[in-house]
Write an enzyme that holds these catalytic residues in place. Sequence first.
Site, PDB file in Angstrom:
ATOM      1  N   HIS A   1       0.655  -1.234  -0.058  1.00 40.23           N
ATOM      2  CA  HIS A   1      -0.090   0.193   0.031  1.00 40.23           C
ATOM      3  C   HIS A   1       0.964   1.267   0.097  1.00 40.23           C
ATOM      4  CE1 HIS A   1       1.045  -0.067   4.142  1.00 40.23           C
ATOM      5  NE2 HIS A   1       0.646   1.221   4.388  1.00 40.23           N
TER       6      HIS A   1
HETATM    7  C1  UD1 Z   1      -2.015   5.487   6.449  1.00 37.60           C
HETATM    8  C2  UD1 Z   1      -0.757   5.964   7.051  1.00 37.60           C
HETATM    9  C3  UD1 Z   1       0.629   4.872   6.687  1.00 37.60           C
HETATM   10  C4  UD1 Z   1      -0.117   3.368   7.275  1.00 37.60           C
HETATM   11  C5  UD1 Z   1      -1.282   3.074   6.531  1.00 37.60           C
HETATM   12  C6  UD1 Z   1      -2.137   1.786   6.845  1.00 37.60           C
HETATM   13  C7  UD1 Z   1      -0.159   8.268   6.914  1.00 37.60           C
HETATM   14  C8  UD1 Z   1       0.833   9.445   6.385  1.00 37.60           C
HETATM   15  N1  UD1 Z   1      -0.005   7.035   6.301  1.00 37.60           N
HETATM   16  O1  UD1 Z   1      -1.553   5.249   4.783  1.00 37.60           O
HETATM   17  O2  UD1 Z   1       1.697   5.031   7.366  1.00 37.60           O
HETATM   18  O3  UD1 Z   1       0.803   2.427   6.947  1.00 37.60           O
HETATM   19  O4  UD1 Z   1      -2.184   4.262   6.959  1.00 37.60           O
HETATM   20  O5  UD1 Z   1      -3.149   1.651   6.248  1.00 37.60           O
HETATM   21  O6  UD1 Z   1      -0.903   8.623   7.901  1.00 37.60           O
HETATM   22  N2  UD1 Z   1      -9.113   5.093   2.411  1.00 37.60           N
HETATM   23  C9  UD1 Z   1     -10.567   4.416   2.345  1.00 37.60           C
HETATM   24  N3  UD1 Z   1     -10.990   4.148   3.578  1.00 37.60           N
HETATM   25  C10 UD1 Z   1     -10.214   4.399   4.652  1.00 37.60           C
HETATM   26  C11 UD1 Z   1      -9.061   4.888   4.726  1.00 37.60           C
HETATM   27  C12 UD1 Z   1      -8.584   5.449   3.519  1.00 37.60           C
HETATM   28  O7  UD1 Z   1     -10.902   4.238   1.193  1.00 37.60           O
HETATM   29  O8  UD1 Z   1     -10.890   4.145   5.736  1.00 37.60           O
HETATM   30  C13 UD1 Z   1      -8.519   5.236   1.053  1.00 37.60           C
HETATM   31  C14 UD1 Z   1      -8.918   6.785   0.563  1.00 37.60           C
HETATM   32  O9  UD1 Z   1      -8.661   6.665  -0.690  1.00 37.60           O
HETATM   33  C15 UD1 Z   1      -7.382   7.639   0.993  1.00 37.60           C
HETATM   34  C16 UD1 Z   1      -6.435   6.428   0.817  1.00 37.60           C
HETATM   35  O10 UD1 Z   1      -7.158   5.215   1.158  1.00 37.60           O
HETATM   36  O11 UD1 Z   1      -7.208   8.809   0.276  1.00 37.60           O
HETATM   37  C17 UD1 Z   1      -5.268   6.512   1.694  1.00 37.60           C
HETATM   38  O12 UD1 Z   1      -5.921   6.757   3.169  1.00 37.60           O
HETATM   39  P1  UD1 Z   1      -4.756   7.727   3.999  1.00 37.60           P
HETATM   40  O13 UD1 Z   1      -5.112   7.557   5.516  1.00 37.60           O
HETATM   41  O14 UD1 Z   1      -4.251   9.072   3.406  1.00 37.60           O
HETATM   42  O15 UD1 Z   1      -3.055   6.756   3.817  1.00 37.60           O
HETATM   43  P2  UD1 Z   1      -2.835   5.403   3.759  1.00 37.60           P
HETATM   44  O16 UD1 Z   1      -2.331   4.974   2.643  1.00 37.60           O
HETATM   45  O17 UD1 Z   1      -4.056   4.571   4.170  1.00 37.60           O
END
Ligand code: UD1
Length: 361
Positions: A206
């Site tokens: 991811h």
């Molecule tokens: C975040 C953490 C990362 C961790 C990861 C575990 C930061 C900078 N990164 O990254 O260290 O390893 O979480 O998952 O904080 N989304 C959904 N549903 C959700 C959450 C996210 O669909 O419940 C999608 C959205 O499109 C979002 C993308 O995932 O834009 C990324 O989510 P985000 O919280 O920005 O970062 P992660 O890649 O999950």
Amino acid sequence: MKIVNVVGARPNFMKMAPLIEEMAKHPKKISQVLVHTGQHYDNNMSDQFFKDLELPEPDIFLGIGSGSHAEQVAKVMVKFEEVLIKERPDIVLVVGDVNSTIACSLVAAKLQIKIAHVEAGLRSFDRRMPEEINRIVTDALSDYLFVTEADAIENLLKEGKERNKIFFVGNVMIDTLMRNMARINSSLILQRLDLIAREYVLVTLHRPENVDSVEKIKDLVSFLNQTAKLIKIVFPIHPRTKKRIVDFCLELDSRITLTEPLGYLDFVKLTKEARLVLTDSGGIQEETTMLKVPCLTLRNNTERPVTIKKGSNVLVGTQIGQIMRAVRVALEKSPVEYEQPDLWDGCSSQRIVKILLSENV
Ligand code: UD1
């Protein structure tokens, strides 16, 4: 002592669970408030973990959601400031390295509230990773630096941190792993996915550096499709990765078992019984070390060097040829005994709470 505990994203929940449980053993000394920023909000990225880990409902939910880094951090800061002004805790306790961690630390520091950072001092020395920025800033602001491995102490000392603020306590995620082992063992995920123990490879990917560029993810999909010819693959797919695969019109081989992100108990069960784990996650490098399951990390660096020095982790970079060779070697290798890192013994949260109650840094 009033403590505000902060969680926001998936990897925070398993770190916070044993701390909450431990603090609850001292009701006369500690009052705790659980704040969930809502950085992760899907049922399978958040709610399921509250159920699996028997976490109490958050006292305060900020409902931040997704967004750019600046947007996410800024939104958390504005809302968390209101919380701290109202609650006026003695300590804000943050875990890990996600955007919620840095955002809440900044707010606490500016309101002159002490910060306890659990999992301090880890460094990949790669500032292209957003988590590295989050770690550096959070540690710079923290009063209690709770570390999981010896290298982290060195990193903090080199950055000029005072020795009396650094506490080597072990790994709270391992507390959670050990406390839940019986429930993990009774997960029926292998039957549900029609898998045989040691006859599949578990994959998680991811990180933005692996999945956000079309070339990288195209290569990784082609690598997974090739590997699926050798052995069964199970791939619980993160929403970010799923979105990229769809956006870039890529196709995964039908032999790959794709699932939604899994809950804690099912995921650890899958890890425990896998022949090999391929990942770019931070926490999974630690869980495989503890479970003594071979792990290949698809990155060029790790902030968790103890998983390589003592554990089952091997860094294999992101070049497909190199990863493919490492997979073949790992699949042919017989099981090896790995060491357990120091203080990864299930008692880390106990140590942390004892220190919070006794040390005035
Ligand atoms: C975040 C953490 C990362 C961790 C990861 C575990 C930061 C900078 N990164 O990254 O260290 O390893 O979480 O998952 O904080 N989304 C959904 N549903 C959700 C959450 C996210 O669909 O419940 C999608 C959205 O499109 C979002 C993308 O995932 O834009 C990324 O989510 P985000 O919280 O920005 O970062 P992660 O890649 O999950």
